[in-house]
Design a protein around this motif. Structure first.
Motif, short mmCIF file in Angstrom:
data_model
loop_
_atom_site.label_atom_id
_atom_site.label_comp_id
_atom_site.label_asym_id
_atom_site.label_seq_id
_atom_site.Cartn_x
_atom_site.Cartn_y
_atom_site.Cartn_z
N ARG A 69 0.84 -1.20 0.00
CA ARG A 69 0.00 0.00 0.00
C ARG A 69 0.87 1.25 0.00
O ARG A 69 1.95 1.24 0.56
CB ARG A 69 -0.83 0.09 1.30
CG ARG A 69 -1.73 -1.07 1.60
CD ARG A 69 -3.04 -1.02 0.80
NE ARG A 69 -3.93 -2.09 1.23
CZ ARG A 69 -3.89 -3.33 0.74
NH1 ARG A 69 -3.03 -3.66 -0.21
NH2 ARG A 69 -4.73 -4.24 1.19
N HIS A 70 0.35 2.31 -0.61
CA HIS A 70 0.92 3.62 -0.28
C HIS A 70 -0.21 4.56 0.14
O HIS A 70 -1.35 4.39 -0.27
CB HIS A 70 1.76 4.21 -1.41
CG HIS A 70 1.00 5.02 -2.42
ND1 HIS A 70 0.80 4.60 -3.71
CD2 HIS A 70 0.39 6.25 -2.33
CE1 HIS A 70 0.11 5.52 -4.38
NE2 HIS A 70 -0.16 6.53 -3.56
N GLY A 71 0.13 5.50 0.99
CA GLY A 71 -0.85 6.49 1.43
C GLY A 71 -0.30 7.88 1.18
O GLY A 71 0.83 8.04 0.73
N ASN A 225 -5.29 10.79 3.20
CA ASN A 225 -6.29 11.16 2.20
C ASN A 225 -6.54 10.09 1.13
O ASN A 225 -7.49 10.18 0.37
CB ASN A 225 -5.98 12.54 1.58
CG ASN A 225 -4.71 12.54 0.74
OD1 ASN A 225 -4.50 11.67 -0.10
ND2 ASN A 225 -3.87 13.54 0.97
N HIS A 226 -5.68 9.08 1.06
CA HIS A 226 -5.98 7.87 0.28
C HIS A 226 -5.00 6.79 0.66
O HIS A 226 -3.94 7.08 1.23
CB HIS A 226 -5.95 8.12 -1.23
CG HIS A 226 -4.61 8.50 -1.81
ND1 HIS A 226 -4.06 9.75 -1.67
CD2 HIS A 226 -3.71 7.78 -2.53
CE1 HIS A 226 -2.89 9.80 -2.29
NE2 HIS A 226 -2.63 8.60 -2.82
N LEU A 227 -5.38 5.56 0.34
CA LEU A 227 -4.51 4.42 0.60
C LEU A 227 -4.64 3.55 -0.65
O LEU A 227 -5.74 3.25 -1.09
CB LEU A 227 -5.02 3.67 1.84
CG LEU A 227 -4.01 2.91 2.67
CD1 LEU A 227 -2.84 3.79 3.08
CD2 LEU A 227 -4.68 2.38 3.93
N THR A 228 -3.51 3.21 -1.23
CA THR A 228 -3.51 2.67 -2.59
C THR A 228 -2.99 1.25 -2.68
O THR A 228 -1.82 1.01 -2.35
CB THR A 228 -2.62 3.58 -3.47
OG1 THR A 228 -3.13 4.91 -3.39
CG2 THR A 228 -2.58 3.12 -4.91
N PRO A 229 -3.83 0.29 -3.08
CA PRO A 229 -3.32 -1.05 -3.34
C PRO A 229 -2.67 -1.15 -4.72
O PRO A 229 -2.95 -0.33 -5.59
CB PRO A 229 -4.58 -1.93 -3.26
CG PRO A 229 -5.70 -1.02 -3.65
CD PRO A 229 -5.29 0.39 -3.28
N ARG A 265 1.91 3.41 -13.15
CA ARG A 265 0.66 3.92 -13.73
C ARG A 265 -0.36 4.03 -12.60
O ARG A 265 -0.40 3.16 -11.73
CB ARG A 265 0.15 2.98 -14.83
CG ARG A 265 1.16 2.79 -15.96
CD ARG A 265 0.61 1.87 -17.04
NE ARG A 265 -0.47 2.50 -17.77
CZ ARG A 265 -1.50 1.82 -18.30
NH1 ARG A 265 -1.59 0.51 -18.19
NH2 ARG A 265 -2.46 2.47 -18.94
N GLN A 266 -1.16 5.08 -12.60
CA GLN A 266 -2.07 5.32 -11.48
C GLN A 266 -3.41 5.86 -11.94
O GLN A 266 -3.49 6.61 -12.91
CB GLN A 266 -1.49 6.39 -10.55
CG GLN A 266 -0.19 6.00 -9.90
CD GLN A 266 0.49 7.21 -9.28
OE1 GLN A 266 0.97 8.08 -10.01
NE2 GLN A 266 0.52 7.28 -7.97
N THR A 267 -4.46 5.49 -11.23
CA THR A 267 -5.75 6.13 -11.45
C THR A 267 -6.48 6.20 -10.11
O THR A 267 -6.12 5.51 -9.16
CB THR A 267 -6.60 5.38 -12.51
OG1 THR A 267 -7.81 6.11 -12.74
CG2 THR A 267 -6.95 3.97 -12.07
N GLY A 294 -9.83 7.42 -3.38
CA GLY A 294 -9.22 6.10 -3.51
C GLY A 294 -8.37 6.08 -4.76
O GLY A 294 -8.64 6.80 -5.72
N GLU A 295 -7.34 5.26 -4.75
CA GLU A 295 -6.41 5.23 -5.88
C GLU A 295 -5.89 3.81 -6.05
O GLU A 295 -5.83 3.05 -5.07
CB GLU A 295 -5.25 6.19 -5.59
CG GLU A 295 -4.22 6.31 -6.71
CD GLU A 295 -2.92 6.95 -6.24
OE1 GLU A 295 -2.32 7.70 -7.01
OE2 GLU A 295 -2.49 6.67 -5.11
N ILE A 296 -5.53 3.43 -7.27
CA ILE A 296 -4.84 2.17 -7.52
C ILE A 296 -3.61 2.45 -8.37
O ILE A 296 -3.56 3.47 -9.07
CB ILE A 296 -5.74 1.12 -8.23
CG1 ILE A 296 -6.39 1.74 -9.47
CG2 ILE A 296 -6.78 0.58 -7.27
CD1 ILE A 296 -7.20 0.75 -10.28
NI NI Z 1 -1.18 8.24 -4.29
#
Ligand code: NI
Ligand code: OOG
Length: 462
Positions: A69-71, A225-229, A265-267, A294-296
């Motif tokens: 994860r990143h936040g 503000n988000h946590l990204t798998p 790559r991110q969305t 939310g983000e991936i």
């Molecule tokens: Ni992010």
């Protein structure tokens, strides 16, 4: 205390990242939905791509994928940033990279706290993208003074968290019970608070200066503000987001889809409108604030300075082609066309020194090692199948993509212009330490693998 009583920083980081994930699932249920979606897609992708699966198993990344994860957080003062550095240090996370986002109309500059050693990255690569607000970029003097006075009043850390940080620094670590307590206390800093610290008019005025300023200044702390798998197929995940009720951003940031993925790559899905209480709200009324989303992400191979320069140049070409930037309907097409100039295979990337790899002996290499081989160059060893090269995963962020992620959550009306002014030295002075050069870290990882390989060949030949 004897050092063997201490919990490893890898273990503290894993406990913290798990606790953060549990908290964010409760705060933003759509994050839970996103994690389920990514879990399904990753399982399907590994099944459909046995070569990818084998590679991830060989490198050890298959094991970390499920917890990866990143936040992101945004802080308001140098003191907050410097204390965060000490807090993250207990979890083995160090500041890596400098990102100037003022170029993209966002009044912050940032670093990423993350583990840096090979073994710590494999254990759990938890990263937190951390931005410091640049009050110097608020034009209105009076508003700037007000924002700074509000920030000077708050303390974003619990007293016990501060004690445990100082204690760990003094004695060299935390026991398992202290580590649990530390995780619990540190988590408080990242929690969402419905009660703002300011009245509605102040929130409004700061919001007008920049929505990000209001988000940093008006609350008790720097809510995550988000946590990204991490997904193995971001296009499939992006396509499936609407089916699960998520309002996905229009384009995927970063390089186009490729057979051998590079960088990142991110969305994201758009920020939620949440009820907040300002200090002057009547008991039965609330205001609104949008910040959390939310983000991936999909990660590929880390690029050398040369590779990164080519990436930056091609991305700039794509963005210059239409003045609508990446909002234009043909953006994906232009991106794919321009990136045809970026070599398509790992062999080509390696041969042209565009990306980083970890080298190791194959089974055949182990069997056949002799004095002659110990002296052969890498290209020969690779060509003979005695050595294999595994891509080194990019563990960092991309400033243009980060700006796109920020923008998608600030609303399209937010297009402020600031003068580009990278200020890495000022940032490091505020942080209280230099940031690592991320490319130097990848180069060192590649070199370590080559040194180990040479040593193994010499041992076998002897
Ligand atoms: Ni992010
Ligand atoms: C951080 C945005 C940057 C990423 O993944 O590039 C980021 C923020 O919105 O605070 O998280």
């Amino acid at each position: 205390h004897h050092s063997s009583h201490f919990v490893s920083s890898d273990e503290i980081r894993s406990r913290f990242s798990r606790a953060m994930s549990t908290m964010y699932r409760q705060e933003v249920p759509q994050y839970g939905t996103l994690v389920e979606l990514v879990t399904d897609i990753n399982a399907r992708t590994l099944q459909a791509q046995p070569a990818l699966r084998a590679q991830m198993e060989r490198t050890g990344e298959a094991a970390r994928l499920g917890v990866e994860r990143h936040g992101a957080i945004r802080v308001g003062t140098a003191a907050e940033l410097a204390m965060l550095r000490r807090l993250f240090a207990l979890m083995g996370m160090e500041p890596v990279g400098y990102y100037d986002l003022s170029v993209a109309g966002v009044p912050v500059h940032s670093t990423a706290f993350r583990p840096v050693s090979d073994s710590a990255l494999l254990a759990n690569p938890f990263r937190v993208f951390t931005s410091l607000l640049r009050l110097d970029l608020i034009a209105d003097q009076a508003l700037r003074a007000k924002a700074s006075a509000i920030l000077a009043q708050r303390n974003i850390f619990t007293p016990r968290a501060l004690e445990l940080i100082a204690h760990s620094e003094a004695v060299g670590g935390l026991t398992t019970a202290e580590a649990d307590e530390f995780v619990h206390e540190a988590l408080e800093t990242f929690r969402w608070h419905q009660e703002a610290t300011v009245d509605a008019a102040t929130h409004d005025a700061l919001q007008k200066a920049h929505r990000l300023i209001a988000d940093v200044v008006c609350f008790k702390g720097p809510h995550i503000n988000h946590l990204t798998p991490r997904t193995l197929d971001i296009d499939a995940a992006q396509a499936a987001m609407p089916e699960r009720g998520m309002d996905a951003k229009d384009v995927v940031e970063g390089p186009p889809r490729r057979d051998c993925p590079i960088l990142l790559r991110q969305t994201s899905f758009k920020a939620l409108k949440e009820a907040v209480r300002f200090t002057d709200d009547a008991a039965d009324s609330t205001g609104a604030h949008t910040a959390r989303f939310g983000e991936i992400e999909q990660r590929g191979v880390a690029l050398t300075r040369k590779g990164r320069a080519l990436y930056d140049e091609l991305l700039a070409q794509v963005r210059d082609m239409g003045n609508a930037g990446n909002a234009a309907p043909d953006y994906g097409l232009r991106l794919a066309q321009v990136f045809e100039q970026f070599p398509e295979t790992h062999d080509a990337l390696r041969a042209q020194d565009l990306a980083f790899y970890r080298y190791s002996l194959t089974a055949q290499g182990e069997a056949e090692a002799d004095v002659a081989l110990a002296q052969a160059d890498l290209a020969t060893l690779l060509a003979q199948g005695l050595v294999q090269a595994e891509p080194i995963t990019y563990e960092d962020f991309l400033p243009v993509s980060a700006a796109g992620i920020f923008q998608s959550n600030l609303g399209s009306e937010e297009q402020k212009q600031y003068q580009a002014q990278a200020a890495q030295q000022a940032f490091e002075a505020d942080l209280g330490a230099p940031v690592h050069d991320e490319i130097a870290l990848y180069a060192a990882a590649q070199q370590r693998s080559i040194d180990q390989l040479r040593a193994a060949l010499r041992d076998q030949a002897a």
